[in-house]
Scaffold this active site. Structure first.
Site, short mmCIF file in Angstrom:
data_model
loop_
_atom_site.label_atom_id
_atom_site.label_comp_id
_atom_site.label_asym_id
_atom_site.label_seq_id
_atom_site.Cartn_x
_atom_site.Cartn_y
_atom_site.Cartn_z
N GLU A 47 0.82 -1.22 0.00
CA GLU A 47 0.00 0.00 0.00
C GLU A 47 0.85 1.27 0.00
O GLU A 47 1.27 1.75 1.05
CB GLU A 47 -0.93 0.02 1.22
CG GLU A 47 -1.80 1.28 1.26
CD GLU A 47 -2.77 1.36 2.44
OE1 GLU A 47 -2.73 0.48 3.32
OE2 GLU A 47 -3.56 2.30 2.48
N LYS A 95 -2.51 -2.04 -3.16
CA LYS A 95 -3.54 -1.18 -2.59
C LYS A 95 -3.14 0.28 -2.80
O LYS A 95 -2.45 0.88 -1.98
CB LYS A 95 -3.71 -1.48 -1.10
CG LYS A 95 -4.69 -0.58 -0.37
CD LYS A 95 -5.10 -1.13 0.98
CE LYS A 95 -5.97 -0.15 1.72
NZ LYS A 95 -6.62 -0.73 2.91
P1 13P Z 1 -9.25 4.18 4.16
O1 13P Z 1 -10.13 3.45 3.18
O2 13P Z 1 -10.00 4.83 5.28
O3 13P Z 1 -8.27 5.09 3.47
O4 13P Z 1 -8.40 3.09 4.92
C1 13P Z 1 -7.83 2.08 4.20
C2 13P Z 1 -6.57 1.68 4.83
O5 13P Z 1 -6.39 0.55 5.18
C3 13P Z 1 -5.53 2.69 4.99
O6 13P Z 1 -4.33 2.07 5.33
#
Ligand code: 13P
Length: 341
Positions: A178, A220
């Site tokens: 991510e 992600k």
């Molecule tokens: P949000 O969808 O609130 O951005 O959170 C997703 C997430 O896991 C952030 O690390």
């Protein structure tokens, strides 16, 4: 490493019609979310709230492929003594765990952070696997502002993501990679596009150097958006097209799926834009959600810490899960939101 198994889990995480519930708020973040609904952040309140989500049986079974947990939650038991991990498994969903230790100030880079948590990670991964986790998450944060991001911040974060992902795969856990480019600020969508492209190119280069197998991971990313304070907001269709253009230029087709974060978009915006991307189609990966706020804001407001509100909170959560599930198929429409209201 068993790549066939990793690929099987990664593919299941991005099953069409389903997506991931990010319920891995750290202690500080859940305290903030609870404060907004007037609830004290005690261990029991955190347990009760997350238990009500995981006991939303139909939504969990039909629409939630996996749940990202926080360290406390993966060890918690429900009120009747069933481990929360078991509730998730019984619903037919896959438990996962956030393993990073948060974004910390990066030396010589004012206003920028690097995500920490590599020290001792191998040992923690073994423990989490024994507790039932099948996948992990690590979030890198890139901020856009005057003079930032720096190459140092992008590179340091990409390198850490790659080291994390390699350790996960060695321990037979699927890494969610991510790299989040924040939507804070007043920048244009063009600036977000430029930064997101640079970040993704760097991340995939580092993943390659670290010998990470793309078939056994899930990406992600952020959607490509104007800053929240930008006067130049754009239609959902433009966000969908721009995001897909960047992803096509950066993400190899060996990656089984892409699960977007919501990052501060409203619930319906996050759904509408995911739907718009799936309607455009023509991409080699499954496009789904891994939402925190965009799945949980509505149930948190409905719950407000009161046991008698649990059914209403489950209804609110199930609705958002259903809407986003349809968006993964390009089958969401705005009137489905009105019908529920
Ligand atoms: P949000 O969808 O609130 O951005 O959170 C997703 C997430 O896991 C952030 O690390």
């Amino acid at each position: 490493m068993d790549l066939a198994e990793l690929n099987k889990v990664a593919t299941a995480m991005v099953t069409p019609g389903k997506g991931i519930l990010a319920a891995d708020e750290s202690g500080g973040t859940i305290k903030k979310r609870f404060a907004a609904i007037g609830v004290e952040s005690t261990e029991t309140n955190r347990r009760d709230y997350r238990e009500l989500l995981f006991r939303s049986a139909k939504a969990m079974h039909d629409r939630i492929s996996g749940v990202i947990l926080f360290d406390e939650t993966i060890r918690q038991k429900s009120e009747d003594g069933t481990p929360l991990v078991k509730l998730i498994e019984q619903a037919g969903s896959i438990p996962g765990i956030k393993v990073d230790k948060g974004a910390k100030p990066l030396a010589f880079a004012p206003g920028e952070t690097v995500t920490e948590g590599l020290d001792g990670l191998r040992e923690r991964l073994v423990e989490y696997r024994d507790l039932g986790a099948k996948f992990c998450k690590w979030r890198a944060v890139i901020d856009i502002g005057p003079g930032i991001p720096s190459y140092d911040a992008i590179n340091s974060n990409a390198h850490a993501l790659a080291r994390y992902a390699a350790l996960c795969q060695e321990e037979n856990l699927v890494p969610i990679v991510e790299p989040e480019v924040l939507m804070d600020g007043d920048h244009t969508i063009g600036r977000c596009e430029e930064v997101t492209e640079f970040v993704l190119k760097t991340v995939f280069q580092e993943l390659y150097y670290a010998r990470v197998k793309l078939e056994g991971m899930v990406l992600k990313p952020n959607m490509v958006l104007p800053g929240a304070k930008s006067p130049a907001q754009v239609p959902d269709d433009e966000i969908a097209r721009t995001t897909l253009r960047v992803l096509k230029a950066c993400v190899p087709s060996a990656v089984p799926g892409i699960a977007f974060l919501s990052g501060g978009q409203s619930d319906v915006e996050a759904t509408a834009r995911l739907d718009a991307m799936n309607r455009l189609g023509g991409v080699p990966w499954h496009l789904t959600f891994s939402y925190g706020r965009a799945l949980q804001h509505a149930p948190q407001v409905a719950w407000a810490g009161k046991p008698e509100n649990e059914p209403a909170a489950q209804t609110a959560f199930s609705h958002r899960a259903e809407m986003n599930g349809l968006a993964t198929l390009g089958k969401w429409t705005p009137d489905l939101e009105k019908k529920a209201a």
